[in-house]
Design an enzyme around this catalytic site. Structure first.
Site, PDB file in Angstrom:
ATOM      1  N   SER A 105      69.154 131.744  65.222  1.00 51.59           N
ATOM      2  CA  SER A 105      68.931 133.187  65.100  1.00 51.59           C
ATOM      3  C   SER A 105      69.989 133.971  65.886  1.00 51.59           C
ATOM      4  O   SER A 105      71.155 133.909  65.554  1.00 51.59           O
ATOM      5  CB  SER A 105      67.485 133.502  65.523  1.00 51.59           C
ATOM      6  OG  SER A 105      67.153 134.823  65.228  1.00 51.59           O
ATOM      7  N   ASP A 155      63.054 133.723  54.409  1.00 52.33           N
ATOM      8  CA  ASP A 155      63.297 134.449  55.670  1.00 52.33           C
ATOM      9  C   ASP A 155      63.327 135.954  55.417  1.00 52.33           C
ATOM     10  O   ASP A 155      64.180 136.439  54.674  1.00 52.33           O
ATOM     11  CB  ASP A 155      64.650 133.974  56.241  1.00 52.33           C
ATOM     12  CG  ASP A 155      64.883 134.458  57.665  1.00 52.33           C
ATOM     13  OD1 ASP A 155      64.265 135.470  58.060  1.00 52.33           O
ATOM     14  OD2 ASP A 155      65.687 133.829  58.362  1.00 52.33           O
ATOM     15  N   HIS A 186      61.861 132.501  58.985  1.00 54.97           N
ATOM     16  CA  HIS A 186      62.866 132.558  60.055  1.00 54.97           C
ATOM     17  C   HIS A 186      62.698 131.424  61.066  1.00 54.97           C
ATOM     18  O   HIS A 186      63.611 131.116  61.814  1.00 54.97           O
ATOM     19  CB  HIS A 186      62.771 133.924  60.757  1.00 54.97           C
ATOM     20  CG  HIS A 186      64.023 134.275  61.508  1.00 54.97           C
ATOM     21  ND1 HIS A 186      65.225 134.517  60.886  1.00 54.97           N
ATOM     22  CD2 HIS A 186      64.261 134.437  62.842  1.00 54.97           C
ATOM     23  CE1 HIS A 186      66.161 134.798  61.795  1.00 54.97           C
ATOM     24  NE2 HIS A 186      65.593 134.755  62.993  1.00 54.97           N
TER      25      HIS A 186
END
Ligand code: MLT
Length: 206
Positions: A105, A155, A186
């Site tokens: 991320s 996501d 995610h």
């Protein structure tokens, strides 16, 4: 000397691979250590903690909103992290070519920024749930730098278009990019881990 709170563990043999662990928002230098042990147990580890705090949560660069990055801060932070990496490499006597970033991320996004702005800092990158961090004014020369993007089809934060944009940006700079899609959002899944482990193992056999 640039410094980050960090963990460092040398590889089991001199000249062996080292994973640069880059955590997500709200994580720290300990987060991805168990992942590194599964991905490449013999690898060394360099795991810095992001210096930017967002409501107390560490990150590697500032954002203005979800998915909207403070580009000036991102450039500054990528340079600072790259300097820290090369200073650490000199101190511990390893080559930054032996370093593979493993980022999740926000950590994947700073890994992408390093590839695009300071390609000298890394030999390869594994990016989980990566976005386009920025489009540099001038493309770097990433002569065959291996890069794995492992993103989630479901996501809500990263679209398929953005994933493909990142892949083509890195490819047009010369990187050897693999995109792997997971049936997930995610969050990181077992398939991400298996995919990255196999990708790392294949590269090491070449
Ligand atoms: C995050 O939550 O970390 C974002 O989705 C990615 C980023 O801000 O870099």
């Amino acid at each position: 000397m640039t410094d980050f709170i960090h963990l460092f563990k040398p590889p089991t043999r001199s000249g062996g691979p080292i994973l640069l662990l880059l955590h997500g928002t709200g994580g720290d230098e300990n987060d991805l250590v168990p992942l590194a042990e599964v991905l490449l147990p013999e690898a060394g580890v360099l795991s810095p903690r992001g210096k930017v705090l967002e409501r107390g949560m560490p990150r590697f660069f500032r954002r203005l909103a979800e998915g909207v990055f403070d580009i000036e801060d991102l450039k500054f932070r990528a340079a600072e992290l790259a300097d820290f990496i090369s200073e650490t490499a000199a101190t511990h006597n390893f080559s930054t070519r032996d370093l593979t970033a493993v980022g999740f991320s926000n950590g994947a996004n700073i890994a992408g920024a390093l590839l695009l702005l300071r390609p000298d800092a890394l030999g390869a990158a594994v990016m989980f749930r990566a976005m386009v961090p920025l489009v540099p004014e001038q493309l770097p020369r990433l002569a065959h730098t291996p890069a794995l993007i492992s993103n989630g089809r479901l996501d809500p934060l990263v679209s398929a278009e953005e994933t493909e944009q990142l892949a083509s940006l890195l490819r047009s700079a010369g990187a050897d990019v693999t995109v792997s899609w997971q049936n997930s959002g995610h969050e990181l899944t077992e398939r991400d881990v298996v995919t990255a482990r196999e990708w790392l193992a294949q590269r090491r056999m070449r």
